[in-house]
Scaffold this motif. Sequence first.
Motif, PDB file in Angstrom:
ATOM      1  N   SER A  57      40.859  48.477  48.378  1.00 46.69           N
ATOM      2  CA  SER A  57      41.544  48.744  49.430  1.00 46.69           C
ATOM      3  C   SER A  57      41.390  50.321  49.286  1.00 46.69           C
ATOM      4  O   SER A  57      41.910  50.913  48.698  1.00 46.69           O
ATOM      5  CB  SER A  57      43.310  48.301  49.342  1.00 46.69           C
ATOM      6  OG  SER A  57      43.934  48.943  50.210  1.00 46.69           O
ATOM      7  N   GLN A  58      40.882  50.840  50.382  1.00 46.10           N
ATOM      8  CA  GLN A  58      40.501  52.349  50.681  1.00 46.10           C
ATOM      9  C   GLN A  58      41.909  53.088  50.540  1.00 46.10           C
ATOM     10  O   GLN A  58      41.759  54.270  49.976  1.00 46.10           O
ATOM     11  CB  GLN A  58      39.947  52.449  51.989  1.00 46.10           C
ATOM     12  CG  GLN A  58      38.592  52.022  52.127  1.00 46.10           C
ATOM     13  CD  GLN A  58      37.731  52.365  51.220  1.00 46.10           C
ATOM     14  OE1 GLN A  58      37.684  53.448  50.634  1.00 46.10           O
ATOM     15  NE2 GLN A  58      36.554  51.661  50.985  1.00 46.10           N
ATOM     16  N   SER A  59      43.064  52.653  50.725  1.00 52.02           N
ATOM     17  CA  SER A  59      44.226  53.487  50.889  1.00 52.02           C
ATOM     18  C   SER A  59      45.114  53.106  49.843  1.00 52.02           C
ATOM     19  O   SER A  59      45.773  53.958  49.154  1.00 52.02           O
ATOM     20  CB  SER A  59      45.271  53.147  52.290  1.00 52.02           C
ATOM     21  OG  SER A  59      45.408  51.967  52.013  1.00 52.02           O
ATOM     22  N   ASP A  60      44.637  52.177  49.042  1.00 54.00           N
ATOM     23  CA  ASP A  60      45.860  51.813  47.684  1.00 54.00           C
ATOM     24  C   ASP A  60      45.010  51.464  46.320  1.00 54.00           C
ATOM     25  O   ASP A  60      45.721  51.740  45.565  1.00 54.00           O
ATOM     26  CB  ASP A  60      46.535  50.618  48.025  1.00 54.00           C
ATOM     27  CG  ASP A  60      47.452  50.608  49.255  1.00 54.00           C
ATOM     28  OD1 ASP A  60      48.080  51.678  49.819  1.00 54.00           O
ATOM     29  OD2 ASP A  60      47.388  49.485  49.863  1.00 54.00           O
ATOM     30  N   GLY A  61      43.690  51.450  46.333  1.00 57.79           N
ATOM     31  CA  GLY A  61      43.056  51.501  45.220  1.00 57.79           C
ATOM     32  C   GLY A  61      42.461  50.018  45.308  1.00 57.79           C
ATOM     33  O   GLY A  61      42.180  49.262  45.894  1.00 57.79           O
ATOM     34  N   ILE A  62      42.076  49.608  43.753  1.00 57.16           N
ATOM     35  CA  ILE A  62      41.271  48.551  43.415  1.00 57.16           C
ATOM     36  C   ILE A  62      42.221  47.446  42.956  1.00 57.16           C
ATOM     37  O   ILE A  62      42.892  47.940  41.964  1.00 57.16           O
ATOM     38  CB  ILE A  62      40.130  48.802  42.589  1.00 57.16           C
ATOM     39  CG1 ILE A  62      39.165  49.699  43.278  1.00 57.16           C
ATOM     40  CG2 ILE A  62      39.375  47.381  42.315  1.00 57.16           C
ATOM     41  CD1 ILE A  62      37.783  50.061  42.440  1.00 57.16           C
ATOM     42  N   PHE A  63      42.167  46.388  43.220  1.00 56.04           N
ATOM     43  CA  PHE A  63      43.173  45.206  42.945  1.00 56.04           C
ATOM     44  C   PHE A  63      42.333  44.084  42.291  1.00 56.04           C
ATOM     45  O   PHE A  63      41.279  43.641  42.749  1.00 56.04           O
ATOM     46  CB  PHE A  63      44.188  44.666  43.980  1.00 56.04           C
ATOM     47  CG  PHE A  63      45.061  45.779  44.562  1.00 56.04           C
ATOM     48  CD1 PHE A  63      46.501  45.795  43.791  1.00 56.04           C
ATOM     49  CD2 PHE A  63      44.710  46.516  45.498  1.00 56.04           C
ATOM     50  CE1 PHE A  63      47.234  46.684  44.400  1.00 56.04           C
ATOM     51  CE2 PHE A  63      45.506  47.662  45.725  1.00 56.04           C
ATOM     52  CZ  PHE A  63      47.054  47.622  45.400  1.00 56.04           C
ATOM     53  N   LEU A  64      42.908  43.278  41.322  1.00 58.26           N
ATOM     54  CA  LEU A  64      42.493  42.001  40.744  1.00 58.26           C
ATOM     55  C   LEU A  64      43.342  41.151  41.600  1.00 58.26           C
ATOM     56  O   LEU A  64      44.500  41.406  41.711  1.00 58.26           O
ATOM     57  CB  LEU A  64      42.671  41.929  39.389  1.00 58.26           C
ATOM     58  CG  LEU A  64      42.123  42.612  38.403  1.00 58.26           C
ATOM     59  CD1 LEU A  64      42.439  42.183  36.928  1.00 58.26           C
ATOM     60  CD2 LEU A  64      40.715  42.588  38.481  1.00 58.26           C
ATOM     61  N   VAL A  65      42.633  39.902  42.044  1.00 60.65           N
ATOM     62  CA  VAL A  65      43.466  38.982  42.657  1.00 60.65           C
ATOM     63  C   VAL A  65      43.144  37.715  41.737  1.00 60.65           C
ATOM     64  O   VAL A  65      41.954  37.309  41.239  1.00 60.65           O
ATOM     65  CB  VAL A  65      42.867  38.356  44.049  1.00 60.65           C
ATOM     66  CG1 VAL A  65      43.510  37.284  44.787  1.00 60.65           C
ATOM     67  CG2 VAL A  65      42.973  39.655  44.961  1.00 60.65           C
ATOM     68  N   LEU A  66      44.322  37.237  41.270  1.00 58.69           N
ATOM     69  CA  LEU A  66      44.337  35.977  40.339  1.00 58.69           C
ATOM     70  C   LEU A  66      44.389  34.736  41.001  1.00 58.69           C
ATOM     71  O   LEU A  66      44.607  34.757  42.063  1.00 58.69           O
ATOM     72  CB  LEU A  66      45.414  36.189  39.383  1.00 58.69           C
ATOM     73  CG  LEU A  66      45.625  37.278  38.322  1.00 58.69           C
ATOM     74  CD1 LEU A  66      46.956  37.263  37.557  1.00 58.69           C
ATOM     75  CD2 LEU A  66      44.395  37.703  37.583  1.00 58.69           C
ATOM     76  N   SER A  67      44.175  33.890  40.347  1.00 61.33           N
ATOM     77  CA  SER A  67      44.237  32.185  40.838  1.00 61.33           C
ATOM     78  C   SER A  67      45.401  31.852  41.456  1.00 61.33           C
ATOM     79  O   SER A  67      45.259  31.214  42.608  1.00 61.33           O
ATOM     80  CB  SER A  67      43.792  31.350  39.731  1.00 61.33           C
ATOM     81  OG  SER A  67      44.534  31.639  38.654  1.00 61.33           O
ATOM     82  N   ASP A  68      46.419  32.661  41.216  1.00 63.65           N
ATOM     83  CA  ASP A  68      47.812  32.179  41.798  1.00 63.65           C
ATOM     84  C   ASP A  68      48.079  32.895  43.324  1.00 63.65           C
ATOM     85  O   ASP A  68      49.019  33.321  43.684  1.00 63.65           O
ATOM     86  CB  ASP A  68      48.940  32.276  40.937  1.00 63.65           C
ATOM     87  CG  ASP A  68      49.303  33.568  40.510  1.00 63.65           C
ATOM     88  OD1 ASP A  68      48.361  34.810  40.726  1.00 63.65           O
ATOM     89  OD2 ASP A  68      50.213  33.712  39.578  1.00 63.65           O
ATOM     90  N   GLN A  69      46.934  34.103  43.338  1.00 69.06           N
ATOM     91  CA  GLN A  69      46.924  34.893  44.422  1.00 69.06           C
ATOM     92  C   GLN A  69      47.783  36.009  44.326  1.00 69.06           C
ATOM     93  O   GLN A  69      47.909  37.107  45.224  1.00 69.06           O
ATOM     94  CB  GLN A  69      47.297  34.235  46.069  1.00 69.06           C
ATOM     95  CG  GLN A  69      46.268  33.122  46.163  1.00 69.06           C
ATOM     96  CD  GLN A  69      44.998  33.506  46.284  1.00 69.06           C
ATOM     97  OE1 GLN A  69      44.804  34.546  47.069  1.00 69.06           O
ATOM     98  NE2 GLN A  69      44.130  32.764  45.588  1.00 69.06           N
ATOM     99  N   SER A  70      48.096  36.275  43.102  1.00 72.70           N
ATOM    100  CA  SER A  70      48.870  37.583  42.736  1.00 72.70           C
ATOM    101  C   SER A  70      47.907  38.644  42.820  1.00 72.70           C
ATOM    102  O   SER A  70      46.694  38.483  42.474  1.00 72.70           O
ATOM    103  CB  SER A  70      49.779  37.478  41.420  1.00 72.70           C
ATOM    104  OG  SER A  70      49.002  37.251  40.510  1.00 72.70           O
ATOM    105  N   LYS A  71      48.214  39.959  43.074  1.00 64.28           N
ATOM    106  CA  LYS A  71      47.501  41.065  42.996  1.00 64.28           C
ATOM    107  C   LYS A  71      47.923  42.108  41.974  1.00 64.28           C
ATOM    108  O   LYS A  71      49.214  42.367  41.723  1.00 64.28           O
ATOM    109  CB  LYS A  71      47.501  41.645  44.330  1.00 64.28           C
ATOM    110  CG  LYS A  71      46.778  40.937  45.391  1.00 64.28           C
ATOM    111  CD  LYS A  71      46.943  41.779  46.779  1.00 64.28           C
ATOM    112  CE  LYS A  71      46.051  40.785  47.971  1.00 64.28           C
ATOM    113  NZ  LYS A  71      46.385  41.676  49.041  1.00 64.28           N
ATOM    114  N   ILE A  72      47.049  42.839  41.244  1.00 64.91           N
ATOM    115  CA  ILE A  72      47.252  43.803  40.164  1.00 64.91           C
ATOM    116  C   ILE A  72      46.401  44.769  40.457  1.00 64.91           C
ATOM    117  O   ILE A  72      45.201  44.779  40.525  1.00 64.91           O
ATOM    118  CB  ILE A  72      47.153  43.102  38.934  1.00 64.91           C
ATOM    119  CG1 ILE A  72      48.280  41.800  38.523  1.00 64.91           C
ATOM    120  CG2 ILE A  72      47.471  44.259  37.852  1.00 64.91           C
ATOM    121  CD1 ILE A  72      47.737  40.903  37.259  1.00 64.91           C
TER     122      ILE A  72
END
Length: 110
Positions: A57-72
């Motif tokens: 995400s250009q404005s917020d950084g890089i996120f992992l998306v897990l199998s339960d759709q949570s973002k870290i």
Amino acid sequence: MNLKNELLTGLYFPVGWEYREIIETESKKKTDGKIFYFCPEEGICEGQGTIVEMKDSQSDGIFLVLSDQSKIRIDRIITLFGKPGAAYEEYDGYSNSCMSCLGGYEKDEI
């Protein structure tokens, strides 16, 4: 001053290639396990599952998306499936902080 909120919000910090490499390797292996990370709600949170994708995400950084759709956010990961993450040194710094200087008290309480 709320140190917890100050540390957990704000700018995304670039993550070293070695942490991104660990994420990519574990994603390809479809590793299922726990991820511990700093979060604004509770301080330290835990996610469980497999990595589905890594989103930039250009404005917020890089996120992992897990199998339960949570973002870290990857710069806040303490451990990823038992391996140190980008925020591990920050977490380790809490245990190495000087507790004996004031014995855990604030200066005005002594």
